[in-house]
Design a protein around this motif. Structure first.
Motif, PDB file in Angstrom:
ATOM      1  N   TYR A  94      -7.793 -27.445  68.163  1.00  0.00           N
ATOM      2  CA  TYR A  94      -7.546 -26.419  69.164  1.00  0.00           C
ATOM      3  C   TYR A  94      -8.617 -26.476  70.230  1.00  0.00           C
ATOM      4  O   TYR A  94      -9.800 -26.599  69.913  1.00  0.00           O
ATOM      5  CB  TYR A  94      -7.572 -25.058  68.454  1.00  0.00           C
ATOM      6  CG  TYR A  94      -7.441 -23.859  69.346  1.00  0.00           C
ATOM      7  CD1 TYR A  94      -6.221 -23.496  69.879  1.00  0.00           C
ATOM      8  CD2 TYR A  94      -8.552 -23.078  69.638  1.00  0.00           C
ATOM      9  CE1 TYR A  94      -6.099 -22.382  70.684  1.00  0.00           C
ATOM     10  CE2 TYR A  94      -8.438 -21.962  70.445  1.00  0.00           C
ATOM     11  CZ  TYR A  94      -7.203 -21.622  70.965  1.00  0.00           C
ATOM     12  OH  TYR A  94      -7.084 -20.525  71.756  1.00  0.00           O
ATOM     13  N   SER A  95      -8.216 -26.421  71.490  1.00  0.00           N
ATOM     14  CA  SER A  95      -9.193 -26.322  72.568  1.00  0.00           C
ATOM     15  C   SER A  95      -8.609 -25.454  73.673  1.00  0.00           C
ATOM     16  O   SER A  95      -7.403 -25.443  73.904  1.00  0.00           O
ATOM     17  CB  SER A  95      -9.587 -27.693  73.103  1.00  0.00           C
ATOM     18  OG  SER A  95      -8.473 -28.333  73.667  1.00  0.00           O
ATOM     19  N   VAL A  96      -9.495 -24.708  74.330  1.00  0.00           N
ATOM     20  CA  VAL A  96      -9.072 -23.790  75.374  1.00  0.00           C
ATOM     21  C   VAL A  96     -10.218 -23.586  76.344  1.00  0.00           C
ATOM     22  O   VAL A  96     -11.381 -23.735  75.977  1.00  0.00           O
ATOM     23  CB  VAL A  96      -8.617 -22.438  74.757  1.00  0.00           C
ATOM     24  CG1 VAL A  96      -9.767 -21.737  74.076  1.00  0.00           C
ATOM     25  CG2 VAL A  96      -7.962 -21.537  75.792  1.00  0.00           C
ATOM     26  N   THR A  97      -9.888 -23.283  77.589  1.00  0.00           N
ATOM     27  CA  THR A  97     -10.891 -22.949  78.593  1.00  0.00           C
ATOM     28  C   THR A  97     -10.675 -21.500  79.002  1.00  0.00           C
ATOM     29  O   THR A  97      -9.588 -21.128  79.443  1.00  0.00           O
ATOM     30  CB  THR A  97     -10.780 -23.861  79.822  1.00  0.00           C
ATOM     31  OG1 THR A  97     -10.943 -25.221  79.402  1.00  0.00           O
ATOM     32  CG2 THR A  97     -11.841 -23.522  80.860  1.00  0.00           C
ATOM     33  N   GLY A 153     -14.008 -20.410  82.564  1.00  0.00           N
ATOM     34  CA  GLY A 153     -14.767 -21.601  82.906  1.00  0.00           C
ATOM     35  C   GLY A 153     -15.526 -22.241  81.763  1.00  0.00           C
ATOM     36  O   GLY A 153     -16.221 -23.232  81.957  1.00  0.00           O
ATOM     37  N   LYS A 154     -15.400 -21.703  80.553  1.00  0.00           N
ATOM     38  CA  LYS A 154     -16.084 -22.280  79.390  1.00  0.00           C
ATOM     39  C   LYS A 154     -15.057 -22.955  78.489  1.00  0.00           C
ATOM     40  O   LYS A 154     -13.981 -22.412  78.238  1.00  0.00           O
ATOM     41  CB  LYS A 154     -16.817 -21.191  78.599  1.00  0.00           C
ATOM     42  CG  LYS A 154     -17.958 -20.570  79.360  1.00  0.00           C
ATOM     43  CD  LYS A 154     -18.687 -19.551  78.499  1.00  0.00           C
ATOM     44  CE  LYS A 154     -19.823 -18.913  79.272  1.00  0.00           C
ATOM     45  NZ  LYS A 154     -20.534 -17.920  78.456  1.00  0.00           N
ATOM     46  N   ASN A 155     -15.415 -24.145  77.987  1.00  0.00           N
ATOM     47  CA  ASN A 155     -14.542 -24.877  77.072  1.00  0.00           C
ATOM     48  C   ASN A 155     -14.912 -24.554  75.630  1.00  0.00           C
ATOM     49  O   ASN A 155     -16.092 -24.546  75.271  1.00  0.00           O
ATOM     50  CB  ASN A 155     -14.679 -26.383  77.297  1.00  0.00           C
ATOM     51  CG  ASN A 155     -14.198 -26.797  78.664  1.00  0.00           C
ATOM     52  OD1 ASN A 155     -13.180 -26.305  79.135  1.00  0.00           O
ATOM     53  ND2 ASN A 155     -14.924 -27.686  79.307  1.00  0.00           N
ATOM     54  N   TYR A 156     -13.898 -24.302  74.824  1.00  0.00           N
ATOM     55  CA  TYR A 156     -14.082 -24.014  73.402  1.00  0.00           C
ATOM     56  C   TYR A 156     -13.193 -24.956  72.605  1.00  0.00           C
ATOM     57  O   TYR A 156     -12.068 -25.234  73.000  1.00  0.00           O
ATOM     58  CB  TYR A 156     -13.683 -22.579  73.077  1.00  0.00           C
ATOM     59  CG  TYR A 156     -14.484 -21.521  73.802  1.00  0.00           C
ATOM     60  CD1 TYR A 156     -15.706 -21.098  73.309  1.00  0.00           C
ATOM     61  CD2 TYR A 156     -14.007 -20.951  74.970  1.00  0.00           C
ATOM     62  CE1 TYR A 156     -16.446 -20.115  73.961  1.00  0.00           C
ATOM     63  CE2 TYR A 156     -14.738 -19.970  75.629  1.00  0.00           C
ATOM     64  CZ  TYR A 156     -15.952 -19.560  75.125  1.00  0.00           C
ATOM     65  OH  TYR A 156     -16.670 -18.595  75.772  1.00  0.00           O
ATOM     66  N   SER A 157     -13.700 -25.440  71.473  1.00  0.00           N
ATOM     67  CA  SER A 157     -12.923 -26.291  70.576  1.00  0.00           C
ATOM     68  C   SER A 157     -13.049 -25.777  69.155  1.00  0.00           C
ATOM     69  O   SER A 157     -14.108 -25.324  68.739  1.00  0.00           O
ATOM     70  CB  SER A 157     -13.421 -27.738  70.623  1.00  0.00           C
ATOM     71  OG  SER A 157     -13.215 -28.272  71.903  1.00  0.00           O
ATOM     72  N   LEU A 164     -12.913 -20.695  66.109  1.00  0.00           N
ATOM     73  CA  LEU A 164     -13.874 -21.438  66.917  1.00  0.00           C
ATOM     74  C   LEU A 164     -15.265 -21.153  66.377  1.00  0.00           C
ATOM     75  O   LEU A 164     -15.546 -20.041  65.935  1.00  0.00           O
ATOM     76  CB  LEU A 164     -13.821 -20.972  68.376  1.00  0.00           C
ATOM     77  CG  LEU A 164     -12.480 -21.029  69.082  1.00  0.00           C
ATOM     78  CD1 LEU A 164     -12.567 -20.335  70.427  1.00  0.00           C
ATOM     79  CD2 LEU A 164     -12.048 -22.471  69.268  1.00  0.00           C
ATOM     80  N   GLU A 179      -2.923 -19.598  67.893  1.00  0.00           N
ATOM     81  CA  GLU A 179      -3.627 -19.996  69.114  1.00  0.00           C
ATOM     82  C   GLU A 179      -3.477 -18.933  70.199  1.00  0.00           C
ATOM     83  O   GLU A 179      -4.443 -18.584  70.873  1.00  0.00           O
ATOM     84  CB  GLU A 179      -3.102 -21.345  69.616  1.00  0.00           C
ATOM     85  CG  GLU A 179      -3.486 -22.510  68.742  1.00  0.00           C
ATOM     86  CD  GLU A 179      -2.845 -23.815  69.172  1.00  0.00           C
ATOM     87  OE1 GLU A 179      -1.939 -23.797  70.051  1.00  0.00           O
ATOM     88  OE2 GLU A 179      -3.233 -24.863  68.635  1.00  0.00           O
ATOM     89  N   ASN A 234      -6.380 -16.739  72.004  1.00  0.00           N
ATOM     90  CA  ASN A 234      -6.553 -16.707  73.472  1.00  0.00           C
ATOM     91  C   ASN A 234      -6.666 -15.263  73.966  1.00  0.00           C
ATOM     92  O   ASN A 234      -7.502 -14.958  74.816  1.00  0.00           O
ATOM     93  CB  ASN A 234      -5.385 -17.396  74.167  1.00  0.00           C
ATOM     94  CG  ASN A 234      -5.455 -18.894  74.076  1.00  0.00           C
ATOM     95  OD1 ASN A 234      -6.494 -19.464  73.759  1.00  0.00           O
ATOM     96  ND2 ASN A 234      -4.341 -19.556  74.353  1.00  0.00           N
TER      97      ASN A 234
END
Length: 65
Positions: free
Chosen positions: A13-16, A19-23, A37, A54, A58
């Motif tokens: 899983y990854s999301v922005t 402006g910050k990226n999280y995995s 996360l 997911e 979010n």
């Protein structure tokens, strides 16, 4: 007799957000999917599917941003 349920990784899983990226990952255990996360601490959410978990995460991250 007790049964042990083992969580299995169902997806990465990854999301922005802001402006910050999280995995992280989505794991399945007992029919429930949990997206989590490592940062921010405690960021996790559950759902009945990978997509639901997911989406719920979010929403939680948007509230923290």
């Amino acid at each position: 007799m007790s049964s042990v349920q083992v969580a299995t990784v169902a997806a990465s899983y990854s999301v922005t957000i802001a402006g910050k990226n999280y995995s992280g990952s989505v794991e399945e255990s007992g029919g429930v999917y949990i997206a989590s996360l490592p940062n921010p601490p405690g960021a996790s959410a559950s759902g009945s599917s990978v997509e639901s978990a997911e989406n719920n995460l979010n929403i939680k991250l948007d509230a923290l941003a």
